[in-house]
Write an enzyme that holds these catalytic residues in place. Sequence first.
Site, PDB file in Angstrom:
ATOM      1  N   THR A 137      -8.982  -1.157   0.205  1.00  0.00           N
ATOM      2  CA  THR A 137      -9.752  -1.775  -0.383  1.00  0.00           C
ATOM      3  C   THR A 137      -8.385  -3.008  -0.624  1.00  0.00           C
ATOM      4  O   THR A 137      -9.164  -4.151  -1.555  1.00  0.00           O
ATOM      5  CB  THR A 137      -9.539  -1.086  -2.133  1.00  0.00           C
ATOM      6  OG1 THR A 137      -8.592  -0.461  -2.563  1.00  0.00           O
ATOM      7  CG2 THR A 137     -10.845  -0.012  -2.126  1.00  0.00           C
TER       8      THR A 137
ATOM      9  N   LYS B 260      -9.489  -7.269  -1.130  1.00  0.00           N
ATOM     10  CA  LYS B 260      -8.537  -7.934  -2.588  1.00  0.00           C
ATOM     11  C   LYS B 260      -7.813  -9.082  -2.342  1.00  0.00           C
ATOM     12  O   LYS B 260      -8.212 -10.414  -2.224  1.00  0.00           O
ATOM     13  CB  LYS B 260      -7.405  -7.052  -3.226  1.00  0.00           C
ATOM     14  CG  LYS B 260      -7.508  -5.533  -3.817  1.00  0.00           C
ATOM     15  CD  LYS B 260      -6.458  -5.105  -3.897  1.00  0.00           C
ATOM     16  CE  LYS B 260      -6.845  -3.901  -4.778  1.00  0.00           C
ATOM     17  NZ  LYS B 260      -6.080  -2.721  -4.637  1.00  0.00           N
TER      18      LYS B 260
ATOM     19  N   LYS C 215       1.134  -0.989   0.134  1.00  0.00           N
ATOM     20  CA  LYS C 215       0.232   0.117  -0.021  1.00  0.00           C
ATOM     21  C   LYS C 215       0.629   1.370  -0.009  1.00  0.00           C
ATOM     22  O   LYS C 215       1.970   1.572   0.566  1.00  0.00           O
ATOM     23  CB  LYS C 215      -0.743   0.056   1.169  1.00  0.00           C
ATOM     24  CG  LYS C 215      -0.106  -0.135   2.838  1.00  0.00           C
ATOM     25  CD  LYS C 215      -0.771  -0.665   3.478  1.00  0.00           C
ATOM     26  CE  LYS C 215      -1.623  -1.531   4.299  1.00  0.00           C
ATOM     27  NZ  LYS C 215      -2.888  -1.772   3.497  1.00  0.00           N
ATOM     28  N   ARG C 216       0.797   2.523   0.316  1.00  0.00           N
ATOM     29  CA  ARG C 216       1.185   3.480   0.023  1.00  0.00           C
ATOM     30  C   ARG C 216       2.283   3.488   1.353  1.00  0.00           C
ATOM     31  O   ARG C 216       1.261   3.133   2.163  1.00  0.00           O
ATOM     32  CB  ARG C 216       0.404   4.854  -0.264  1.00  0.00           C
ATOM     33  CG  ARG C 216       0.157   5.068  -1.708  1.00  0.00           C
ATOM     34  CD  ARG C 216       1.250   5.217  -2.605  1.00  0.00           C
ATOM     35  NE  ARG C 216       1.797   6.882  -2.876  1.00  0.00           N
ATOM     36  CZ  ARG C 216       1.838   7.457  -3.658  1.00  0.00           C
ATOM     37  NH1 ARG C 216       1.144   7.865  -4.540  1.00  0.00           N
ATOM     38  NH2 ARG C 216       2.406   8.815  -3.608  1.00  0.00           N
TER      39      ARG C 216
ATOM     40  N   LYS D 296      -0.625   4.565   8.072  1.00  0.00           N
ATOM     41  CA  LYS D 296      -0.606   3.105   7.877  1.00  0.00           C
ATOM     42  C   LYS D 296      -0.071   2.002   8.734  1.00  0.00           C
ATOM     43  O   LYS D 296       0.029   1.047   8.591  1.00  0.00           O
ATOM     44  CB  LYS D 296      -0.919   2.706   6.089  1.00  0.00           C
ATOM     45  CG  LYS D 296      -1.334   3.079   5.290  1.00  0.00           C
ATOM     46  CD  LYS D 296      -0.858   2.956   3.645  1.00  0.00           C
ATOM     47  CE  LYS D 296      -2.334   3.581   2.741  1.00  0.00           C
ATOM     48  NZ  LYS D 296      -3.258   2.924   2.818  1.00  0.00           N
TER      49      LYS D 296
END
Length: 816
Positions: free
Chosen positions: A661, A665, A551-552, A557
Amino acid sequence: MALAPVQAPEPTVDGFVTQYLRNLNNGRGVALSTSTANDRYFALAATVRDYLMARWLEDVRRQRTMQSKGVAYLSAEYLLGRQLDNNLLATGLTDIAAEALVACGLDLEDVRALEVEPGLGNGGLGRLAACFIDSLATLGVPSIGYGIRYEYGIFRQTFVDGQQVEQADSWLALGSPWEFPHPEAAQTISFGGHTETYDDEGVTRTRWEPSWNVLAVPYNYMVPGYHNGRVNTLRLWSAQATKGFDLRVFNAGDYQEAVRAQTYAENISKVLYPEDSTPQGKELRLQQQYFFVAASISDFVNLILPSDFDMTHLPERVIFQLNDTHPVIGVPELMRVLVDERKLEWDAAWQITQQCFAYTCHTLLPEALEVWSADLLGRLLPRHLEIIYRINDEFLEQVRERFAGDADRVQRMSIISPDGSVRMAFLATVAGSKVNGVAELHSQLLREKVLPDFDEFFPGKFTNVTNGVTPRRFVRLANPGLSRLITDTIGAGWLTDLDRLRELEDYADDAEFRSAFRAVKAANKRVLARTLAERDGLTVADDHLLDVMVKRLHEYKRQTLKLLHIITEYDAIASGRVTADQVTPRTFVFGAKAAPGYAMAKRIIHLINAVGSVVNDDPRVEGRLKVLFPPNYNVTLAERVVPAADLSEQISLAGKEASGTGNMKFALNGALTIGTDDGANVEIRELVGDDNFFLFGMAEPEVADLQSRGYHPIDFVRADENLSRALELISSGAFSGGDTSVFEPVVTNLTHHDPFMALADYTDYIAAQKRVDALYADQDAWTRAAILNVARCGFFSSDRSMRDYIDRIWHTPPIV
Ligand SMILES: *Cc1c(COP(=O)(O)O)cnc(C)c1O
């Protein structure tokens, strides 16, 4: 002679070969024997296009002539991923194409490898837009996606000595076979200048006299639905200097000035801003936003609708969905079109505008809420600033009426902040018919914490639509093995009705199914291993638990929390407290780009690489821990990494990740999630069940509570010896060749500030990782849990998201 559009070629191997060679010869001007790899890829793309063309032309025609309401999705980003495989899948031509290429002595695998993915987005937000247009086409909803055709998309990331280096993404260097430019349909977009009033038969009106303009040239892309014969349009705008403007200067003899003006104009669509979830207050960015929104509104109102269309009926024909605040300048733009150009009364125009927009908010970080200085707005878009002021005046008048004497509230709710800047989220909220968050928790926090005054003022305006991902790309294309197993088990049909995955629940206890499921995961790991070996020269052990965080790179995060876990595992072995064979063999995979100006994020990338090289090279670890960080995480890589993962890391501080998202996945591909109670993790856990999800960390109310009591990260360091050892190891220079200064800012930031409370969640995170190890030791139990994740996550199809938008926000008519 019949003037119907062309017919599609025969959907047979022979038909495909004929059309392919025709495209190679006529389209590329080469023979098969003299063609380059790029020629062969372009001809293949052109052939797939030929099969879609008749349907596309028919759908475009139908959308223009029908009288019903459609969706115009406005998004500054579309992170599309590769197109070829998706379009082959949509048309059902994959096998035919493969055979046809064999007949030509070629290999589909080789030819498809030539495609460069259009990286016209940063991360989740842009990928969401791409999933949504796929689902809209698959559901057959009349809709059009509008955006910007950036000449350079998100940068290509490389590592030099473990540090991120950005390179330009020249995705158009060899051209793109998927786009159809229409310079003849260019729109003129104006900027600057001033406004003046004039008398129009007794009515005072305003005229905008702009000082410069650019052309917005549309590039059309096909968006095929899956196996339904529908093809929607994505229309991306490219900036071009207006010719007249150039010539005037050029004729005056100033060639350099003419070139400069041209460059200035064309800069507007030159490059995607590589920020993720923080606004960039640059003039060029505001130019980009207005450029694509004004072109899109004009396109819809002036070209798609008939020329005699009565604008009072506009809400019956279109809903403009605002993907975050980037397109919100469309609100005053539509008002300008209705009032100044179409000469409607202000109140009538406002009625129409309010019904024609809806706004999706994507963040909870206050620093990510976009604002523009009135100064800049007034200079670039003077008429729009006037309109915003009037919208605000009339809105605040209503607030004063409802809450007499509550001056505080009036100031809190003003679209213009006390320092004179324009709060775009407020403007979108006042103007939008609906405002939605992107997961249940996010929508709740949006109402309670970010925009509570607006929720009170506009009862019923706020709603939720939980994000989703397209199962075509992220299950069928990314994971053909799992797709085959699912179809063999429950039959076809699940790809367009993902709730049917529920039928797999019955097989979680079936030993044969479990072993087939495990075999698919093992095969996917081998595919990933091959990809990473070819792409980056990395080796992946095939008997490891694959623990993935892609992810970024952003502090919220918490990639650092993941890193602290890795260091703790490493330290336990290196210090001899456990032997290597006592730890679960794990390969940790990272993928993450940092915004080029985000120094801390770049330092964390450096630290991940530094820890990786020490851990990977330490013989004491005996290869039982591996850290892999392939550079340039993008959609193409995601399609390989996600299906191979055992464990999905979704470890943001609760209350910070709007939805995520990536988490969806992974779960749909049979990875188990270790995650906080954040974003859509909450809904994933509710659906898959507590036993099949590794929950850890503070929930949002606990975060708020700790914050209000005063958070002192050092208390948590003192309370957990493993944590203090891990931090000490970084500080001591163990990962920087003895240099104690390189990563000092990361450690100091954590121990003194830790704005995202990684240290507060560390102990519980490690405990949850122990539960991961325990379950993984029982492969049957693990596989059972993985199967239940797949079976229970059908909810996260973006088809369901689209249905929710239709029911709750768009009210577009039922699909035919
Ligand atoms: C899905 C996706 C994202 C979003 O990931 P999150 O974990 O939700 O932040 C970002 N980048 C790419 C390439 C993706 O495919």
